[in-house]
Scaffold this motif. Structure first.
Motif, PDB file in Angstrom:
ATOM      1  N   GLN A 263      16.020 -16.917  -0.960  1.00 22.69           N
ATOM      2  CA  GLN A 263      16.339 -18.097  -0.166  1.00 22.69           C
ATOM      3  C   GLN A 263      15.823 -17.889   1.258  1.00 22.69           C
ATOM      4  O   GLN A 263      15.963 -16.805   1.832  1.00 22.69           O
ATOM      5  N   MET A 264      15.229 -18.951   1.821  1.00 22.00           N
ATOM      6  CA  MET A 264      14.770 -18.964   3.201  1.00 22.00           C
ATOM      7  C   MET A 264      15.761 -19.787   4.022  1.00 22.00           C
ATOM      8  O   MET A 264      16.091 -20.917   3.644  1.00 22.00           O
ATOM      9  N   ASP A 265      16.233 -19.244   5.145  1.00 18.21           N
ATOM     10  CA  ASP A 265      17.161 -20.021   5.960  1.00 18.21           C
ATOM     11  C   ASP A 265      16.409 -20.820   7.028  1.00 18.21           C
ATOM     12  O   ASP A 265      15.171 -20.767   7.119  1.00 18.21           O
ATOM     13  N   ALA A 266      17.144 -21.573   7.827  1.00 14.40           N
ATOM     14  CA  ALA A 266      16.539 -22.472   8.804  1.00 14.40           C
ATOM     15  C   ALA A 266      15.769 -21.720   9.888  1.00 14.40           C
ATOM     16  O   ALA A 266      14.898 -22.292  10.547  1.00 14.40           O
ATOM     17  N   GLN A 267      16.074 -20.443  10.084  1.00 12.87           N
ATOM     18  CA  GLN A 267      15.384 -19.629  11.085  1.00 12.87           C
ATOM     19  C   GLN A 267      14.176 -18.891  10.504  1.00 12.87           C
ATOM     20  O   GLN A 267      13.526 -18.118  11.205  1.00 12.87           O
ATOM     21  N   GLY A 268      13.906 -19.118   9.228  1.00 11.76           N
ATOM     22  CA  GLY A 268      12.773 -18.467   8.591  1.00 11.76           C
ATOM     23  C   GLY A 268      13.063 -17.083   8.054  1.00 11.76           C
ATOM     24  O   GLY A 268      12.141 -16.364   7.649  1.00 11.76           O
ATOM     25  N   VAL A 269      14.339 -16.685   8.029  1.00 19.49           N
ATOM     26  CA  VAL A 269      14.721 -15.395   7.459  1.00 19.49           C
ATOM     27  C   VAL A 269      14.738 -15.509   5.937  1.00 19.49           C
ATOM     28  O   VAL A 269      15.250 -16.483   5.380  1.00 19.49           O
ATOM     29  N   MET A 270      14.166 -14.511   5.262  1.00 17.30           N
ATOM     30  CA  MET A 270      14.183 -14.472   3.804  1.00 17.30           C
ATOM     31  C   MET A 270      15.328 -13.583   3.329  1.00 17.30           C
ATOM     32  O   MET A 270      15.475 -12.452   3.781  1.00 17.30           O
ATOM     33  N   TRP A 271      16.132 -14.116   2.421  1.00 14.76           N
ATOM     34  CA  TRP A 271      17.224 -13.377   1.800  1.00 14.76           C
ATOM     35  C   TRP A 271      16.853 -13.140   0.337  1.00 14.76           C
ATOM     36  O   TRP A 271      16.416 -14.062  -0.362  1.00 14.76           O
ATOM     37  N   ILE A 272      17.027 -11.918  -0.127  1.00 15.68           N
ATOM     38  CA  ILE A 272      16.539 -11.528  -1.447  1.00 15.68           C
ATOM     39  C   ILE A 272      17.665 -10.854  -2.227  1.00 15.68           C
ATOM     40  O   ILE A 272      18.234  -9.852  -1.771  1.00 15.68           O
ATOM     41  N   ALA A 273      17.992 -11.381  -3.394  1.00 13.64           N
ATOM     42  CA  ALA A 273      18.948 -10.731  -4.292  1.00 13.64           C
ATOM     43  C   ALA A 273      18.215  -9.651  -5.085  1.00 13.64           C
ATOM     44  O   ALA A 273      17.252  -9.949  -5.795  1.00 13.64           O
ATOM     45  N   ASP A 274      18.637  -8.423  -4.948  1.00  9.60           N
ATOM     46  CA  ASP A 274      18.017  -7.262  -5.593  1.00  9.60           C
ATOM     47  C   ASP A 274      18.899  -6.855  -6.768  1.00  9.60           C
ATOM     48  O   ASP A 274      19.925  -6.207  -6.592  1.00  9.60           O
ATOM     49  N   TYR A 275      18.481  -7.211  -7.982  1.00  7.71           N
ATOM     50  CA  TYR A 275      19.376  -7.029  -9.114  1.00  7.71           C
ATOM     51  C   TYR A 275      19.408  -5.593  -9.628  1.00  7.71           C
ATOM     52  O   TYR A 275      20.398  -5.181 -10.249  1.00  7.71           O
ATOM     53  N   THR A 276      18.378  -4.812  -9.370  1.00  7.74           N
ATOM     54  CA  THR A 276      18.418  -3.408  -9.788  1.00  7.74           C
ATOM     55  C   THR A 276      19.018  -2.510  -8.711  1.00  7.74           C
ATOM     56  O   THR A 276      19.575  -1.456  -9.006  1.00  7.74           O
ATOM     57  N   GLY A 277      18.935  -2.930  -7.462  1.00  8.08           N
ATOM     58  CA  GLY A 277      19.489  -2.140  -6.365  1.00  8.08           C
ATOM     59  C   GLY A 277      20.878  -2.547  -5.945  1.00  8.08           C
ATOM     60  O   GLY A 277      21.445  -1.948  -5.028  1.00  8.08           O
ATOM     61  N   HIS A 278      21.432  -3.604  -6.577  1.00  5.12           N
ATOM     62  CA  HIS A 278      22.803  -4.066  -6.314  1.00  5.12           C
ATOM     63  C   HIS A 278      23.020  -4.405  -4.836  1.00  5.12           C
ATOM     64  O   HIS A 278      24.029  -4.027  -4.237  1.00  5.12           O
ATOM     65  N   GLN A 279      22.059  -5.147  -4.272  1.00  6.71           N
ATOM     66  CA  GLN A 279      22.202  -5.470  -2.866  1.00  6.71           C
ATOM     67  C   GLN A 279      21.487  -6.770  -2.509  1.00  6.71           C
ATOM     68  O   GLN A 279      20.736  -7.320  -3.313  1.00  6.71           O
ATOM     69  N   ILE A 280      21.738  -7.214  -1.290  1.00  7.95           N
ATOM     70  CA  ILE A 280      21.060  -8.373  -0.723  1.00  7.95           C
ATOM     71  C   ILE A 280      20.228  -7.878   0.456  1.00  7.95           C
ATOM     72  O   ILE A 280      20.755  -7.234   1.369  1.00  7.95           O
ATOM     73  N   TRP A 281      18.937  -8.192   0.420  1.00  9.50           N
ATOM     74  CA  TRP A 281      18.029  -7.810   1.508  1.00  9.50           C
ATOM     75  C   TRP A 281      17.857  -8.970   2.481  1.00  9.50           C
ATOM     76  O   TRP A 281      17.895 -10.141   2.097  1.00  9.50           O
ATOM     77  N   ARG A 282      17.601  -8.607   3.735  1.00  9.78           N
ATOM     78  CA  ARG A 282      17.260  -9.560   4.792  1.00  9.78           C
ATOM     79  C   ARG A 282      15.881  -9.176   5.332  1.00  9.78           C
ATOM     80  O   ARG A 282      15.670  -8.026   5.741  1.00  9.78           O
ATOM     81  N   TYR A 283      14.948 -10.139   5.322  1.00  7.82           N
ATOM     82  CA  TYR A 283      13.586  -9.850   5.778  1.00  7.82           C
ATOM     83  C   TYR A 283      13.184 -10.852   6.856  1.00  7.82           C
ATOM     84  O   TYR A 283      13.204 -12.062   6.642  1.00  7.82           O
ATOM     85  N   THR A 284      12.835 -10.340   8.031  1.00  6.15           N
ATOM     86  CA  THR A 284      12.416 -11.195   9.130  1.00  6.15           C
ATOM     87  C   THR A 284      11.523 -10.417  10.081  1.00  6.15           C
ATOM     88  O   THR A 284      11.755  -9.224  10.322  1.00  6.15           O
ATOM     89  N   ASN A 285      10.491 -11.074  10.577  1.00  4.89           N
ATOM     90  CA  ASN A 285       9.569 -10.472  11.553  1.00  4.89           C
ATOM     91  C   ASN A 285       9.039  -9.121  11.093  1.00  4.89           C
ATOM     92  O   ASN A 285       8.908  -8.171  11.884  1.00  4.89           O
ATOM     93  N   GLY A 286       8.744  -9.021   9.805  1.00  2.00           N
ATOM     94  CA  GLY A 286       8.172  -7.797   9.260  1.00  2.00           C
ATOM     95  C   GLY A 286       9.158  -6.673   9.009  1.00  2.00           C
ATOM     96  O   GLY A 286       8.743  -5.567   8.628  1.00  2.00           O
TER      97      GLY A 286
END
Length: 288
Positions: free
Chosen positions: A92-115
């Motif tokens: 999911q991409m939020d209004a600020q352009g941050v990408m949120w990623i559900a990691d099903y093998t790592g049991h976590q949620i990633w946040r990706y922004t500005n590299g």
């Protein structure tokens, strides 16, 4: 996410019965077969209309854990690779352009922004975080299926990264928040049900009610348009169904492939993108 046809059976515990009637597709092939891995999933678009999906690069399992970027004219390239041991599912991409990623093998949620990629939530009690729904206030809801046992969980993740289990469910898969932020929708793949949870001003859930139940085929990812209509991938049936906020079937779009995993709307809602399991393609439906 639907991992295999028989063991996990899309979202059911018995083999999928394919639709027998051949229908004229309402979609076009936007990204050709083989561009993504057969477990392509998790599409979403940014404000410029670029499309992102997981497992980019081809059929080999070495491509799992990657994320591809597709421009509005259909050109696809590698965008991001997750750390070893991680595999993305819902994006999911939020209004600020941050990408949120559900990691099903790592049991976590990633946040990706500005590299920069950071772990926002790691929760050992998650079976496998699957799909995500973002709210305007920064709260995230995550589905968490237990495919083997046809069960699942539903998580609420606060804006400061604290995960709370809010419901034990059937095989939770697609998850979405209504545009007015008053409803949370969750579908159960094996049970073929879509539930609606009321949300209060603090984005806390109330007692759920059944929105609709289907007699056959699996359910996978889903998204709302700005009018609150839901678009749900029907795994094994090769369609995307459009529901009103009240749960009425408004239309069913036929696809080229039988195994849609997830959907995403373009920013202007002219197009609906559909990731297709097995051949690694992405189809596009013109909505207007």
């Amino acid at each position: 996410m639907i991992k295999t046809l028989f063991v996990l059976c899309a979202a059911v515990a018995t083999p999928v019965t394919l639709a027998t009637a051949v229908q004229q597709p309402d979609s076009q092939i936007f990204v050709p077969a083989g561009t993504f891995h057969g477990e392509v999933e998790g599409p979403d678009t940014d404000s410029a209309g670029n499309l992102y999906a997981v497992n980019f690069g081809g059929a080999s399992d070495e491509h799992k854990g990657s994320i591809g970027k597709v421009t509005p004219d259909g050109k696809a390239n590698l965008y991001l690779r997750l750390p070893a041991g991680s595999t993305g599912n819902g994006i999911q991409m939020d209004a600020q352009g941050v990408m949120w990623i559900a990691d099903y093998t790592g049991h976590q949620i990633w946040r990706y922004t500005n590299g920069t990629l950071t772990s926002f939530v790691h929760e050992a009690k998650m079976h496998q975080p699957n799909d995500l729904a973002l709210t305007k206030a920064g709260v995230i809801f995550a589905s968490d299926p237990d495919w083997k046992n046809s069960k699942g969980q539903l998580w609420r993740i606060s804006a400061d990264g604290k995960a709370a289990l809010i419901d034990q469910t059937g095989t939770s898969n697609g998850v979405e928040v209504s545009p007015d932020q008053h409803w949370l929708y969750v579908n159960e793949s094996a049970q073929r049900k879509v539930w609606a949870y009321p949300l209060n001003d603090q984005l806390e859930t109330g007692a759920k009610r059944l929105l609709i139940e289907f007699a056959d085929f699996g359910l996978d990812g889903m998204r709302c348009d700005s009018n609150g209509n839901l678009y749900i991938a029907r795994y094994g049936k090769g369609t995307v169904v459009k529901l009103s906020p009240a749960g009425a079937v408004l239309k069913e779009f036929n696809l080229h492939g039988q195994f849609p995993t997830n959907v995403a709307l373009s920013p202007d809602e002219r197009f609906l993108y559909v990731t297709m399991q097995r051949d690694g393609s992405i189809e596009r439906i013109a909505l207007r």
